[in-house]
Motif scaffolding. Structure first.
Motif, PDB file in Angstrom:
ATOM      1  N   TRP A 171      -8.605  -4.624 -10.496  1.00 29.64           N
ATOM      2  CA  TRP A 171      -9.519  -3.492 -10.358  1.00 29.64           C
ATOM      3  C   TRP A 171      -8.722  -2.199 -10.554  1.00 29.64           C
ATOM      4  O   TRP A 171      -8.430  -1.483  -9.601  1.00 29.64           O
ATOM      5  N   LYS A 172      -8.368  -1.918 -11.770  1.00 33.69           N
ATOM      6  CA  LYS A 172      -7.518  -0.776 -12.096  1.00 33.69           C
ATOM      7  C   LYS A 172      -8.140   0.544 -11.631  1.00 33.69           C
ATOM      8  O   LYS A 172      -7.432   1.507 -11.328  1.00 33.69           O
ATOM      9  N   GLU A 173      -9.466   0.587 -11.580  1.00 37.78           N
ATOM     10  CA  GLU A 173     -10.126   1.835 -11.177  1.00 37.78           C
ATOM     11  C   GLU A 173      -9.894   2.171  -9.711  1.00 37.78           C
ATOM     12  O   GLU A 173     -10.137   3.292  -9.276  1.00 37.78           O
ATOM     13  N   LYS A 174      -9.381   1.195  -8.935  1.00 33.55           N
ATOM     14  CA  LYS A 174      -9.111   1.423  -7.518  1.00 33.55           C
ATOM     15  C   LYS A 174      -7.686   1.941  -7.267  1.00 33.55           C
ATOM     16  O   LYS A 174      -7.289   2.139  -6.125  1.00 33.55           O
ATOM     17  N   ALA A 175      -6.929   2.154  -8.341  1.00 33.31           N
ATOM     18  CA  ALA A 175      -5.523   2.532  -8.173  1.00 33.31           C
ATOM     19  C   ALA A 175      -5.362   3.919  -7.555  1.00 33.31           C
ATOM     20  O   ALA A 175      -4.344   4.217  -6.944  1.00 33.31           O
ATOM     21  N   ASN A 176      -6.351   4.762  -7.677  1.00 32.07           N
ATOM     22  CA  ASN A 176      -6.242   6.129  -7.179  1.00 32.07           C
ATOM     23  C   ASN A 176      -6.945   6.287  -5.827  1.00 32.07           C
ATOM     24  O   ASN A 176      -7.868   5.564  -5.538  1.00 32.07           O
ATOM     25  N   CYS A 196      -0.728  -9.547  -3.178  1.00 37.30           N
ATOM     26  CA  CYS A 196      -2.174  -9.293  -3.142  1.00 37.30           C
ATOM     27  C   CYS A 196      -2.493  -7.869  -3.568  1.00 37.30           C
ATOM     28  O   CYS A 196      -3.491  -7.630  -4.274  1.00 37.30           O
ATOM     29  N   LEU A 197      -1.661  -6.917  -3.162  1.00 40.34           N
ATOM     30  CA  LEU A 197      -1.869  -5.523  -3.569  1.00 40.34           C
ATOM     31  C   LEU A 197      -1.694  -5.366  -5.079  1.00 40.34           C
ATOM     32  O   LEU A 197      -2.529  -4.747  -5.753  1.00 40.34           O
ATOM     33  N   GLY A 198      -0.618  -5.925  -5.604  1.00 43.85           N
ATOM     34  CA  GLY A 198      -0.369  -5.818  -7.036  1.00 43.85           C
ATOM     35  C   GLY A 198      -1.467  -6.465  -7.863  1.00 43.85           C
ATOM     36  O   GLY A 198      -1.925  -5.901  -8.872  1.00 43.85           O
ATOM     37  N   ALA A 199      -1.922  -7.630  -7.429  1.00 44.86           N
ATOM     38  CA  ALA A 199      -2.992  -8.318  -8.151  1.00 44.86           C
ATOM     39  C   ALA A 199      -4.301  -7.535  -8.071  1.00 44.86           C
ATOM     40  O   ALA A 199      -5.057  -7.454  -9.043  1.00 44.86           O
ATOM     41  N   TYR A 200      -4.556  -6.943  -6.903  1.00 45.86           N
ATOM     42  CA  TYR A 200      -5.779  -6.152  -6.733  1.00 45.86           C
ATOM     43  C   TYR A 200      -5.806  -4.974  -7.694  1.00 45.86           C
ATOM     44  O   TYR A 200      -6.822  -4.702  -8.349  1.00 45.86           O
ATOM     45  N   MET A 243      -5.109   4.631  -2.393  1.00 43.60           N
ATOM     46  CA  MET A 243      -4.435   3.335  -2.256  1.00 43.60           C
ATOM     47  C   MET A 243      -2.948   3.484  -1.915  1.00 43.60           C
ATOM     48  O   MET A 243      -2.283   2.499  -1.644  1.00 43.60           O
ATOM     49  N   GLN A 244      -2.418   4.714  -1.950  1.00 43.77           N
ATOM     50  CA  GLN A 244      -0.971   4.837  -1.767  1.00 43.77           C
ATOM     51  C   GLN A 244      -0.502   4.334  -0.411  1.00 43.77           C
ATOM     52  O   GLN A 244       0.622   3.824  -0.278  1.00 43.77           O
ATOM     53  N   TRP A 245      -1.374   4.455   0.602  1.00 45.96           N
ATOM     54  CA  TRP A 245      -0.969   3.985   1.924  1.00 45.96           C
ATOM     55  C   TRP A 245      -0.901   2.461   1.996  1.00 45.96           C
ATOM     56  O   TRP A 245      -0.238   1.913   2.870  1.00 45.96           O
ATOM     57  N   HIS A 246      -1.587   1.784   1.102  1.00 49.48           N
ATOM     58  CA  HIS A 246      -1.480   0.326   1.049  1.00 49.48           C
ATOM     59  C   HIS A 246      -0.097  -0.111   0.571  1.00 49.48           C
ATOM     60  O   HIS A 246       0.298  -1.255   0.765  1.00 49.48           O
ATOM     61  N   LEU A 247       0.622   0.800  -0.048  1.00 48.11           N
ATOM     62  CA  LEU A 247       2.005   0.542  -0.458  1.00 48.11           C
ATOM     63  C   LEU A 247       3.005   1.186   0.495  1.00 48.11           C
ATOM     64  O   LEU A 247       3.946   0.537   0.950  1.00 48.11           O
ATOM     65  N   LEU A 248       2.785   2.461   0.799  1.00 49.40           N
ATOM     66  CA  LEU A 248       3.778   3.201   1.589  1.00 49.40           C
ATOM     67  C   LEU A 248       3.903   2.680   3.012  1.00 49.40           C
ATOM     68  O   LEU A 248       5.017   2.502   3.520  1.00 49.40           O
ATOM     69  N   LEU A 249       2.777   2.436   3.686  1.00 51.52           N
ATOM     70  CA  LEU A 249       2.842   1.966   5.074  1.00 51.52           C
ATOM     71  C   LEU A 249       3.527   0.608   5.186  1.00 51.52           C
ATOM     72  O   LEU A 249       4.407   0.432   6.041  1.00 51.52           O
ATOM     73  N   PRO A 250       3.178  -0.380   4.348  1.00 54.54           N
ATOM     74  CA  PRO A 250       3.918  -1.649   4.402  1.00 54.54           C
ATOM     75  C   PRO A 250       5.411  -1.490   4.121  1.00 54.54           C
ATOM     76  O   PRO A 250       6.225  -2.195   4.722  1.00 54.54           O
ATOM     77  N   LEU A 251       5.778  -0.568   3.221  1.00 50.44           N
ATOM     78  CA  LEU A 251       7.198  -0.354   2.942  1.00 50.44           C
ATOM     79  C   LEU A 251       7.916   0.212   4.167  1.00 50.44           C
ATOM     80  O   LEU A 251       9.045  -0.183   4.475  1.00 50.44           O
ATOM     81  N   VAL A 252       7.259   1.122   4.877  1.00 49.61           N
ATOM     82  CA  VAL A 252       7.852   1.670   6.098  1.00 49.61           C
ATOM     83  C   VAL A 252       7.994   0.574   7.154  1.00 49.61           C
ATOM     84  O   VAL A 252       9.041   0.446   7.806  1.00 49.61           O
ATOM     85  N   ILE A 253       6.939  -0.222   7.325  1.00 46.50           N
ATOM     86  CA  ILE A 253       6.985  -1.322   8.305  1.00 46.50           C
ATOM     87  C   ILE A 253       8.076  -2.314   7.931  1.00 46.50           C
ATOM     88  O   ILE A 253       8.817  -2.801   8.796  1.00 46.50           O
ATOM     89  N   PHE A 254       8.189  -2.600   6.635  1.00 42.78           N
ATOM     90  CA  PHE A 254       9.211  -3.536   6.188  1.00 42.78           C
ATOM     91  C   PHE A 254      10.613  -3.005   6.486  1.00 42.78           C
ATOM     92  O   PHE A 254      11.482  -3.748   6.954  1.00 42.78           O
ATOM     93  N   ALA A 255      10.833  -1.722   6.225  1.00 48.22           N
ATOM     94  CA  ALA A 255      12.152  -1.127   6.481  1.00 48.22           C
ATOM     95  C   ALA A 255      12.498  -1.189   7.957  1.00 48.22           C
ATOM     96  O   ALA A 255      13.624  -1.545   8.340  1.00 48.22           O
ATOM     97  N   ILE A 256      11.528  -0.877   8.799  1.00 43.40           N
ATOM     98  CA  ILE A 256      11.764  -0.933  10.244  1.00 43.40           C
ATOM     99  C   ILE A 256      12.040  -2.362  10.686  1.00 43.40           C
ATOM    100  O   ILE A 256      12.969  -2.635  11.467  1.00 43.40           O
ATOM    101  N   GLY A 257      11.242  -3.294  10.173  1.00 45.87           N
ATOM    102  CA  GLY A 257      11.441  -4.698  10.534  1.00 45.87           C
ATOM    103  C   GLY A 257      12.773  -5.231  10.063  1.00 45.87           C
ATOM    104  O   GLY A 257      13.463  -5.946  10.802  1.00 45.87           O
ATOM    105  N   ALA A 258      13.152  -4.905   8.819  1.00 44.66           N
ATOM    106  CA  ALA A 258      14.423  -5.379   8.284  1.00 44.66           C
ATOM    107  C   ALA A 258      15.596  -4.877   9.114  1.00 44.66           C
ATOM    108  O   ALA A 258      16.539  -5.626   9.405  1.00 44.66           O
ATOM    109  N   ALA A 277       5.104 -12.405   5.128  1.00 46.18           N
ATOM    110  CA  ALA A 277       3.969 -11.493   5.221  1.00 46.18           C
ATOM    111  C   ALA A 277       4.113 -10.351   4.220  1.00 46.18           C
ATOM    112  O   ALA A 277       3.154  -9.988   3.516  1.00 46.18           O
ATOM    113  N   PHE A 278       5.304  -9.786   4.136  1.00 48.95           N
ATOM    114  CA  PHE A 278       5.531  -8.665   3.220  1.00 48.95           C
ATOM    115  C   PHE A 278       5.360  -9.105   1.767  1.00 48.95           C
ATOM    116  O   PHE A 278       4.716  -8.411   0.966  1.00 48.95           O
ATOM    117  N   ILE A 279       5.916 -10.236   1.427  1.00 46.17           N
ATOM    118  CA  ILE A 279       5.809 -10.739   0.051  1.00 46.17           C
ATOM    119  C   ILE A 279       4.347 -10.969  -0.323  1.00 46.17           C
ATOM    120  O   ILE A 279       3.881 -10.542  -1.396  1.00 46.17           O
TER     121      ILE A 279
END
Length: 219
Positions: free
Chosen positions: A214-219, A206-210, A1-16, A199-201
């Protein structure tokens, strides 16, 4: 799941950074402002189909989620969808609610309020401090598009229940959000940066709520 966080953060930084060092917002506003009016201000496709129709779509999805949640307590076969319907409703409420709350405090004007487009307010960049003597703006992030982007919840639900559908669902939501943003740009209601932040917010909500549901999906 780390790419569900890292990739959006990279896209956000580039967009900002892009919005900081380019004039995409004003270029977009100039494109849609013709002969003293925004081309989609009262247009059928931008105002009625995307703006008003889009609102109906979001309300319809929310109502479907409410019916499913209520039905899960009344109809035994629906009990297995209780968590999913609760997750969907939480994401929609939190995503649009956070964006709506931020609009009250960010003090950023809509394009149609700017002197450049026939309004009364001077243009102030989203990263600059607006003078306190000016009327407060309530246009950032983009509220309308947050309704579409809150449906990122459907991507995470398909990831949970129908993994083969997840990429198509994600692509559809991105297209939907872009179309809703486009309609608002044409109406003079928002700039692209407004919807980018929405979109970023909504994705982070949605990621945080997911991960919470479903805590078992965190890894």
């Amino acid at each position: 799941m780390q790419w569900h966080l890292l990739l959006p953060l990279v896209i956000f930084a580039i967009g900002a950074l892009t919005f900081q060092f380019t004039h995409i917002d004003l270029a977009t506003g100039d494109f849609f402002f013709r002969n003293g009016v925004f081309t989609g201000r009262d247009g059928f496709w931008a105002d009625r189909v995307i703006h008003k129709g889009g609102g109906v779509l979001v309300v319809s999805v929310a109502l479907a989620g409410m019916i499913a949640l209520a039905g899960s307590y009344l109809i035994k076969p629906l009990a297995g969808w209780r968590k999913s319907s609760a997750y969907l409703l939480l994401c929609m409420a939190a995503g649009t609610g956070i964006v709506g709350g931020l609009k009250q405090v960010t003090n950023i004007d809509c394009p149609w309020d700017l002197q450049r487009y026939g309004g009364e307010m001077p243009y102030v960049h989203i990263y600059d401090d607006k003078p306190d003597n000016l009327e407060r703006g309530k246009c950032f992030p983009g509220g309308h598009s947050s309704g579409a982007f809150s449906l990122f919840a459907l991507y995470f639900l398909t990831r949970q229940h129908r993994p083969a559908w997840r990429k198509g669902v994600l692509g559809g939501i991105l297209v939907l959000g872009f179309c809703w943003g486009l309609g608002q740009w044409a109406r003079g209601a928002h700039f692209p940066s407004h919807d980018f932040y929405s979109a970023f917010i909504c994705w982070m909500v949605c990621l945080g709520a997911y991960l919470g549901f479903w805590k078992e999906k965190a890894n």
